[in-house]
Design an enzyme around this catalytic site. Structure first.
Site, mmCIF file in Angstrom:
data_model
loop_
_atom_site.group_PDB
_atom_site.id
_atom_site.type_symbol
_atom_site.label_atom_id
_atom_site.label_comp_id
_atom_site.label_asym_id
_atom_site.label_seq_id
_atom_site.Cartn_x
_atom_site.Cartn_y
_atom_site.Cartn_z
ATOM 1 N N SER A 190 21.125 39.506 4.921
ATOM 2 C CA SER A 190 22.476 38.978 4.773
ATOM 3 C C SER A 190 22.539 37.545 5.253
ATOM 4 C CB SER A 190 23.462 39.827 5.586
ATOM 5 O OG SER A 190 24.728 39.199 5.694
ATOM 6 N N LYS A 249 20.184 41.774 10.846
ATOM 7 C CA LYS A 249 19.783 41.162 9.571
ATOM 8 C C LYS A 249 18.858 39.965 9.794
ATOM 9 C CE LYS A 249 21.768 43.913 6.618
ATOM 10 N NZ LYS A 249 20.920 44.855 5.848
ATOM 11 N N TYR A 266 25.397 43.222 13.650
ATOM 12 C CA TYR A 266 24.992 43.137 12.241
ATOM 13 C C TYR A 266 24.129 41.901 11.989
ATOM 14 C CZ TYR A 266 25.472 42.724 7.152
ATOM 15 O OH TYR A 266 25.221 42.594 5.794
#
Length: 262
Positions: free
Chosen positions: A146, A163, A159
């Protein structure tokens, strides 16, 4: 001639998180390019729907319903796919994701779970697939990372960290597995999947996100799938250890959660 290099005839791909969204679009794109596809996700009904579309394209499909947060299920997926379809040439590590959270409510357990679900799953499936990839003469691994792995935004600590780790895992794994297995990743921007549906259905928020994206719109799952076909095919055969940014040109998050200062 050049279009032939994108073909995947005779190849077998395995895709995680393929019941909907990017995973489903990827499975169908790979099948349209000529690959047989094994797909896994939690929901059998979603997998069956995707498998039906794969078969309608004239390709074989194998469904493996599983909770992919269980690493033993991830590992077993590779074996099942190879046994049912005869080989493995392409691995797409799509499953992942983590809910936003504030810094003070991001426990170490939450952080570790984010790493496990986004990085450990990719490692477990790829490691299980490597013997099959080598037996097939080599292959391609594509990970879904991401843009939050390279930018900073409040609420995305777990997150974004996971990533970012997946992106660097991609570079390191590519080094370890070269020259016979290529490993790449896609840094995805804001794509219209079910995960984004809650905010995308709110016109004001969607307009703000689109305005903060240089291309002026949100992405579509098929656009990520197209990049995966490229990286998995002979067309992308001279690429390994790279993170391809498919994000509409954004250099900072286009969704602010509005978290206050401490």
């Amino acid at each position: 001639m050049i279009l032939d290099t994108f073909r995947l005839d005779g190849r077998v791909a395995i895709v995680t998180g393929a019941g909907r969204g990017i995973g489903a679009a990827t499975a169908l794109a790979l099948a349209e390019a000529g690959a047989d596809v094994a797909i896994s996700a939690r929901t059998s009904e979603q997998l069956d729907e995707v498998a039906g579309k794969i078969r309608a394209l004239g390709r074989r499909a194998v469904t493996v319903p599983a909770d992919l947060s269980d690493l033993s299920a991830v590992t077993a997926f590779a074996g099942t796919a190879a046994a049912e379809l005869g080989r493995i040439d392409i691995v797409v590590n799509n499953v992942g994701g983590t809910m936003p959270n504030t810094f003070m409510t991001t426990s170490t357990e939450f952080l570790e779970e984010a790493f496990r679900f986004n990085v450990s799953t990719a490692h477990a499936l790829t490691q299980a697939a490597v013997p099959h990839l080598l037996e097939a003469g080599g292959g391609s691994v594509v990970n879904i990372s991401s843009m939050m792995g390279r930018t900073a935004g409040r609420g995305f600590l777990a997150y974004g960290t996971a990533k970012a780790a997946l992106a660097h895992w991609t570079r390191l794994a590519a080094t370890d597995l070269s020259p016979r297995i290529r490993v790449n990743a896609i840094a995805v921007g804001s794509v219209l999947t079910s995960a984004l549906d809650v905010v995308a259905r709110q016109p004001e928020i969607r307009t703000t996100m689109e305005a903060a994206t240089p291309l002026g719109r949100l992405g579509e799952p098929w656009e990520i799938a197209a990049a995966i076909v490229y990286l998995s095919s002979r067309a992308g055969g001279y690429i390994t250890g790279k993170v391809l940014e498919v994000d509409g040109g954004i250099e900072h998050p286009n969704l602010e959660l509005g978290l206050p200062d401490l």
